[in-house]
Design an enzyme around this catalytic site. Sequence first.
Site, PDB file in Angstrom:
ATOM      1  N   ASP A   1      -4.651  -8.237  -6.733  1.00  0.00           N
ATOM      2  CA  ASP A   1      -4.309  -9.042  -5.430  1.00  0.00           C
ATOM      3  C   ASP A   1      -5.481  -9.906  -5.182  1.00  0.00           C
ATOM      4  O   ASP A   1      -6.426  -9.774  -4.489  1.00  0.00           O
ATOM      5  CB  ASP A   1      -4.462  -7.870  -4.464  1.00  0.00           C
ATOM      6  CG  ASP A   1      -4.096  -8.286  -3.067  1.00  0.00           C
ATOM      7  OD1 ASP A   1      -3.421  -9.383  -3.026  1.00  0.00           O
ATOM      8  OD2 ASP A   1      -4.506  -7.800  -1.972  1.00  0.00           O
TER       9      ASP A   1
ATOM     10  N   ASN B   1     -17.333  -9.955 -11.556  1.00  0.00           N
ATOM     11  CA  ASN B   1     -15.959 -11.161 -11.528  1.00  0.00           C
ATOM     12  C   ASN B   1     -15.061 -10.262 -12.302  1.00  0.00           C
ATOM     13  O   ASN B   1     -15.190  -9.883 -13.489  1.00  0.00           O
ATOM     14  CB  ASN B   1     -16.719 -12.220 -12.424  1.00  0.00           C
ATOM     15  CG  ASN B   1     -15.693 -13.328 -12.260  1.00  0.00           C
ATOM     16  OD1 ASN B   1     -14.218 -13.062 -12.115  1.00  0.00           O
ATOM     17  ND2 ASN B   1     -16.121 -14.499 -12.460  1.00  0.00           N
TER      18      ASN B   1
ATOM     19  N   ARG C   1       0.690  -1.059   0.159  1.00  0.00           N
ATOM     20  CA  ARG C   1      -0.010   0.088   0.053  1.00  0.00           C
ATOM     21  C   ARG C   1       1.017   1.263  -0.034  1.00  0.00           C
ATOM     22  O   ARG C   1       0.643   2.233  -0.732  1.00  0.00           O
ATOM     23  CB  ARG C   1      -0.876   0.057   1.022  1.00  0.00           C
ATOM     24  CG  ARG C   1      -2.079  -0.888   1.030  1.00  0.00           C
ATOM     25  CD  ARG C   1      -3.333  -0.666   2.111  1.00  0.00           C
ATOM     26  NE  ARG C   1      -2.794  -1.274   3.442  1.00  0.00           N
ATOM     27  CZ  ARG C   1      -3.048  -2.315   3.975  1.00  0.00           C
ATOM     28  NH1 ARG C   1      -3.798  -3.335   3.180  1.00  0.00           N
ATOM     29  NH2 ARG C   1      -2.419  -2.993   5.078  1.00  0.00           N
TER      30      ARG C   1
ATOM     31  N   PHE D   1      -9.546  -6.938  -7.224  1.00  0.00           N
ATOM     32  CA  PHE D   1      -9.981  -7.657  -6.132  1.00  0.00           C
ATOM     33  C   PHE D   1      -9.642  -6.743  -4.708  1.00  0.00           C
ATOM     34  O   PHE D   1      -8.647  -6.844  -4.062  1.00  0.00           O
ATOM     35  CB  PHE D   1      -8.852  -8.790  -6.060  1.00  0.00           C
ATOM     36  CG  PHE D   1      -9.095  -9.844  -7.197  1.00  0.00           C
ATOM     37  CD1 PHE D   1      -9.859 -10.755  -6.959  1.00  0.00           C
ATOM     38  CD2 PHE D   1      -8.226  -9.993  -8.235  1.00  0.00           C
ATOM     39  CE1 PHE D   1     -10.011 -12.047  -8.084  1.00  0.00           C
ATOM     40  CE2 PHE D   1      -8.215 -10.745  -9.299  1.00  0.00           C
ATOM     41  CZ  PHE D   1      -9.215 -11.674  -9.268  1.00  0.00           C
TER      42      PHE D   1
ATOM     43  N   CYS E   1      -1.004 -14.990  -2.800  1.00  0.00           N
ATOM     44  CA  CYS E   1      -0.729 -15.187  -1.406  1.00  0.00           C
ATOM     45  C   CYS E   1      -1.004 -16.568  -1.228  1.00  0.00           C
ATOM     46  O   CYS E   1      -1.306 -17.065  -0.184  1.00  0.00           O
ATOM     47  CB  CYS E   1      -1.591 -14.388  -0.514  1.00  0.00           C
ATOM     48  SG  CYS E   1      -3.426 -14.528  -0.664  1.00  0.00           S
TER      49      CYS E   1
ATOM     50  N   ASP F   1     -14.434  -5.557  -7.306  1.00  0.00           N
ATOM     51  CA  ASP F   1     -14.735  -6.598  -6.402  1.00  0.00           C
ATOM     52  C   ASP F   1     -15.880  -7.309  -6.544  1.00  0.00           C
ATOM     53  O   ASP F   1     -16.926  -6.382  -7.089  1.00  0.00           O
ATOM     54  CB  ASP F   1     -14.428  -6.332  -4.816  1.00  0.00           C
ATOM     55  CG  ASP F   1     -13.964  -7.328  -4.084  1.00  0.00           C
ATOM     56  OD1 ASP F   1     -12.753  -7.545  -3.621  1.00  0.00           O
ATOM     57  OD2 ASP F   1     -14.867  -8.183  -3.586  1.00  0.00           O
TER      58      ASP F   1
HETATM   59  N1  SAH Z   1      -6.607  -5.990  -2.355  1.00  0.00           N
HETATM   60  C1  SAH Z   1      -7.342  -6.174  -0.944  1.00  0.00           C
HETATM   61  C2  SAH Z   1      -7.464  -7.671  -0.632  1.00  0.00           C
HETATM   62  C3  SAH Z   1      -8.133  -8.596  -1.366  1.00  0.00           C
HETATM   63  S1  SAH Z   1      -8.751 -10.007  -0.867  1.00  0.00           S
HETATM   64  C4  SAH Z   1      -6.785  -5.404   0.233  1.00  0.00           C
HETATM   65  O1  SAH Z   1      -5.547  -4.963  -0.044  1.00  0.00           O
HETATM   66  O2  SAH Z   1      -7.580  -5.069   1.198  1.00  0.00           O
HETATM   67  C5  SAH Z   1      -9.551 -10.676  -2.361  1.00  0.00           C
HETATM   68  C6  SAH Z   1     -10.825 -10.057  -2.808  1.00  0.00           C
HETATM   69  O3  SAH Z   1     -11.240 -10.717  -3.738  1.00  0.00           O
HETATM   70  C7  SAH Z   1     -12.055 -10.199  -1.721  1.00  0.00           C
HETATM   71  O4  SAH Z   1     -12.725  -9.182  -1.440  1.00  0.00           O
HETATM   72  C8  SAH Z   1     -13.111 -11.112  -2.617  1.00  0.00           C
HETATM   73  O5  SAH Z   1     -14.464 -10.460  -2.421  1.00  0.00           O
HETATM   74  C9  SAH Z   1     -12.652 -10.808  -3.844  1.00  0.00           C
HETATM   75  N2  SAH Z   1     -12.627 -11.706  -5.119  1.00  0.00           N
HETATM   76  C10 SAH Z   1     -12.426 -13.235  -5.173  1.00  0.00           C
HETATM   77  N3  SAH Z   1     -12.765 -13.707  -6.397  1.00  0.00           N
HETATM   78  C11 SAH Z   1     -13.186 -12.938  -7.040  1.00  0.00           C
HETATM   79  C12 SAH Z   1     -13.593 -12.715  -8.329  1.00  0.00           C
HETATM   80  N4  SAH Z   1     -13.549 -13.737  -9.150  1.00  0.00           N
HETATM   81  N5  SAH Z   1     -13.904 -11.471  -8.735  1.00  0.00           N
HETATM   82  C13 SAH Z   1     -14.089 -10.388  -7.923  1.00  0.00           C
HETATM   83  N6  SAH Z   1     -13.545 -10.467  -6.817  1.00  0.00           N
HETATM   84  C14 SAH Z   1     -13.255 -11.605  -6.295  1.00  0.00           C
END
Ligand code: SAH
Length: 393
Positions: A295, A274, A209, A225, A335, A247
């Site tokens: 991410d 998605n 970040r 994400f 991760c 997201d």
């Molecule tokens: N970048 C964020 C953490 C991401 S965690 C941060 O720094 O705080 C992963 C996220 O991906 C979650 O919020 C989950 O809702 C989302 N997610 C998982 N699969 C997904 C998809 N296929 N499309 C969109 N969002 C998705």
Amino acid sequence: MASDTVRLSPKASGFARRGRPWLFRDDIVVGESMPPRLVRVLDEDGRDLGLGITGASKLALRVCGPWEGTDVPDREAFFHARIDTAIALRAGMLGPEDGVRIVHAGSDWLPGLIVDRYGDVLVVQVTSTFVQESLDAIVPYLADRLSASSVVMRNDVPTRKREGLEQEIEVVHGNRKEETSIVEGSVTHTVRPLTGHKTGFYLDQRPARALVQSLAKGRRVLDLFAYQGGFALHALRGGATSALAVDQSVEALTQAELDAGVNKLEGLETRSGNVFDVVRELREKNEQFDLIVLDPPAFAKSRRETPGAERGYRDLNRIALRLLAPNGFLVTCSCSHHVDGPRFEELVRQASAGLPFRVATRKRLGAGDDHPALITHPESEYLKVLLMQRLDG
Ligand code: SAH
């Protein structure tokens, strides 16, 4: 042999001496049927290897560091000393509004215990029966040492099932707080200790970040994400002209918008859907971004799922690289425990094959200093972050 002693096989003694913290049932020669407890670990010749915590699962013994003398300390003495050491390691990170991981399990010689601090709220996660049974020696001490007004147990992780532990979320000290907040890099983030992801927030991404904030000035940013838009908000604080957060969770994106308001940041746009579909749509419309954060969640939850996960990483990284404007940056993360650092880089390399521009690796990051990764325990180095740059001209 005393009942609070376990003796390791010659092979396992070698592992333990080299610092491997996890030992399996077959590695233990004496003390085979062990209720969960604190034990002295001895090598094949009876030499002391420090303390260990036994467990009811295949993961029969987790080592937890040297201890003076030859006895097993009582639980209070053990937990209090290890907690003191963990707090001392993070002494410079404990401002009143900081979000900090206080205990990072085996990396702090406290296997099976995670403690995150969000200001005066503590969130505890337990994955070992012995730690669970010792909470009376842990929670009041933590609350006192860290002046906590609230302690929440976030015991809703599937790995608890391995030791036969229940799934439960409860407040065990002080007030129930649905929401609290932390300040990081001049950005206030809402944290929901009882219902948010993980223990309420992705604390581990602090270094990434900060990197995004430092690179964002004058750039159009895409946060894929995004969850509650952590990266997008830091980008806007760093001077990004716009940030699009994507997201699948409408609730998380609503929180991102609320937090943009709290921080008086303008330029946030959110899109629920998605990510795999949204990036294709953006590509079809020839949209471009100067800074993209990718991410995703851990695609590979087990070794069996790894091939599919690798395909996912490759495809997403390829399309993200194609969405970059000239000389743009991609911050790409994984991760997954089952995809290690070199393998992740190989997937990003494959993703960049055949593109009509060069791609440079600018930086390699991991989780912050409050999540120490032990060199002897590769599983503790789960978070990989690469800063890639498209080179033109
Ligand atoms: N970048 C964020 C953490 C991401 S965690 C941060 O720094 O705080 C992963 C996220 O991906 C979650 O919020 C989950 O809702 C989302 N997610 C998982 N699969 C997904 C998809 N296929 N499309 C969109 N969002 C998705």
